[in-house]
Design a protein around this motif. Structure first.
Motif, mmCIF file in Angstrom:
data_model
loop_
_atom_site.group_PDB
_atom_site.id
_atom_site.type_symbol
_atom_site.label_atom_id
_atom_site.label_comp_id
_atom_site.label_asym_id
_atom_site.label_seq_id
_atom_site.Cartn_x
_atom_site.Cartn_y
_atom_site.Cartn_z
ATOM 1 N N PHE A 91 0.848 -1.184 0.000
ATOM 2 C CA PHE A 91 0.000 0.000 0.000
ATOM 3 C C PHE A 91 0.888 1.241 0.000
ATOM 4 C CE2 PHE A 91 -2.185 -3.426 2.213
ATOM 5 C CZ PHE A 91 -3.353 -3.511 1.473
ATOM 6 N N PHE A 92 0.453 2.262 -0.700
ATOM 7 C CA PHE A 92 1.222 3.506 -0.812
ATOM 8 C C PHE A 92 1.421 4.142 0.561
ATOM 9 C CE2 PHE A 92 1.228 8.167 -1.225
ATOM 10 C CZ PHE A 92 2.395 8.330 -1.965
ATOM 11 N N TRP A 93 2.607 4.686 0.770
ATOM 12 C CA TRP A 93 2.894 5.366 2.028
ATOM 13 C C TRP A 93 3.814 6.551 1.781
ATOM 14 C CZ3 TRP A 93 1.976 6.598 6.829
ATOM 15 C CH2 TRP A 93 2.996 7.074 7.651
ATOM 16 N N ASP A 94 3.473 7.703 2.301
ATOM 17 C CA ASP A 94 4.313 8.896 2.202
ATOM 18 C C ASP A 94 4.103 9.710 3.469
ATOM 19 O OD1 ASP A 94 5.774 11.141 1.592
ATOM 20 O OD2 ASP A 94 4.453 11.842 -0.019
ATOM 21 N N GLU A 95 5.067 9.636 4.373
ATOM 22 C CA GLU A 95 4.885 10.346 5.649
ATOM 23 C C GLU A 95 4.832 11.853 5.460
ATOM 24 O OE1 GLU A 95 9.605 10.419 6.991
ATOM 25 O OE2 GLU A 95 8.186 9.089 8.009
ATOM 26 N N LYS A 96 5.424 12.365 4.378
ATOM 27 C CA LYS A 96 5.394 13.806 4.131
ATOM 28 C C LYS A 96 4.009 14.285 3.700
ATOM 29 C CE LYS A 96 10.280 14.034 2.925
ATOM 30 N NZ LYS A 96 11.283 14.351 1.873
ATOM 31 N N ALA A 97 3.144 13.335 3.373
ATOM 32 C CA ALA A 97 1.780 13.714 2.968
ATOM 33 C C ALA A 97 0.933 14.174 4.148
ATOM 34 C CB ALA A 97 1.097 12.540 2.270
ATOM 35 N N TYR A 98 1.413 13.920 5.365
ATOM 36 C CA TYR A 98 0.702 14.386 6.551
ATOM 37 C C TYR A 98 1.004 15.874 6.733
ATOM 38 C CZ TYR A 98 -0.441 9.623 7.981
ATOM 39 O OH TYR A 98 -0.960 8.363 8.043
ATOM 40 N N ARG A 99 0.005 16.717 6.534
ATOM 41 C CA ARG A 99 0.190 18.161 6.611
ATOM 42 C C ARG A 99 -0.636 18.760 7.752
ATOM 43 N NH1 ARG A 99 2.999 19.422 2.113
ATOM 44 N NH2 ARG A 99 2.816 18.042 0.298
ATOM 45 N N GLY A 100 -0.368 20.010 8.041
ATOM 46 C CA GLY A 100 -1.106 20.700 9.080
ATOM 47 C C GLY A 100 -0.938 20.041 10.437
#
Length: 237
Positions: A91-100
């Protein structure tokens, strides 16, 4: 000095805490004592977890518990895959996608963890070594790998595995045990499947290292905080 909540011999005499105490005292531990969880006690935990709700009672969780020599073999394989950069997430994962606020909470958790370990922000080698502890399962004698079948886009089934994992963690906490959910283990799905001989039809969502928590360890010193209800709950009337 290292200590645990309850020894294996004490656990049979342990009176389970209230639901409120269990939920509010549970935390993610990142250091464990080497003593394995006795088989009968582990079966009690798993029996509780099996009561988790799921969409149309499909019960789609596939839990693989790894201990002993196989745990050591899996740990070596994961360390090598991490060293070689051989990620294979289902499954796709990108910790930088967590914003705010989500990104701020993620950074706060990481900052507390590294500070407790005495790892400076600019110590890249130290941070890499701390991150690699995931692949030694933080010293836990057991790691549970949670697999799921492919159904549609997977979101509903993943939600079911989340509820199952939470029930499993609370069942551990109610018995003086502890665990830590690890998304990073799911980034090496092919490695895990190869070591355990699991069909590619089952997809790895995450893992949970568990056992008797080492309450004297620096990594377990600070329970993570929680946002105020006003930040996540909206009432309509």
């Amino acid at each position: 000095m290292s200590q645990t909540t309850h020894s294996p011999t004490d656990i049979a005499l342990h009176t389970a805490p209230s639901f409120v105490d269990t939920v509010r005292r549970r935390q993610s531990y990142r250091d464990f004592l080497p003593a394995p969880v006795p088989g009968p006690l582990l079966r009690e935990v798993l029996t509780d977890a099996q009561c988790s709700p799921s969409n149309c009672n499909t019960q789609p969780w596939n839990m693989h518990i790894v201990s002993g020599q196989t745990r050591q073999d899996l740990s070596r394989a994961l360390h090598e895959a991490n060293k070689q950069g051989q990620v294979s997430p289902d499954f796709f994962w990108d910790e930088k996608a967590y914003r705010g606020a989500y990104g701020e909470r993620r950074q706060e958790q990481g900052g507390i963890y590294y500070r407790n370990l005495g790892v400076a922000r600019d110590d890249l080698d130290g941070r890499a070594a701390a991150g690699a502890r995931n692949f030694s399962f933080f010293g836990a004698p057991h790691v549970a790998m949670l697999f799921m079948p492919t159904v549609g886009d997977g979101v509903r089934v993943a939600g079911d595995l989340g509820m199952y994992g939470q029930t499993f963690l609370l069942a551990l906490a109610a018995r003086g045990l502890g665990g830590v959910p690890q998304t990073v283990l799911g980034l090496y799905a092919d490695t895990v499947r190869d070591v355990l001989g699991i069909s590619p039809d089952l997809k790895l969502l995450y893992g949970i290292s568990f056992g008797y928590p080492d309450l004297g360890a620096a990594s377990n010193r600070t329970p993570m905080g929680r946002a105020d209800l006003s930040e996540s709950v909206t009432f309509h009337s």
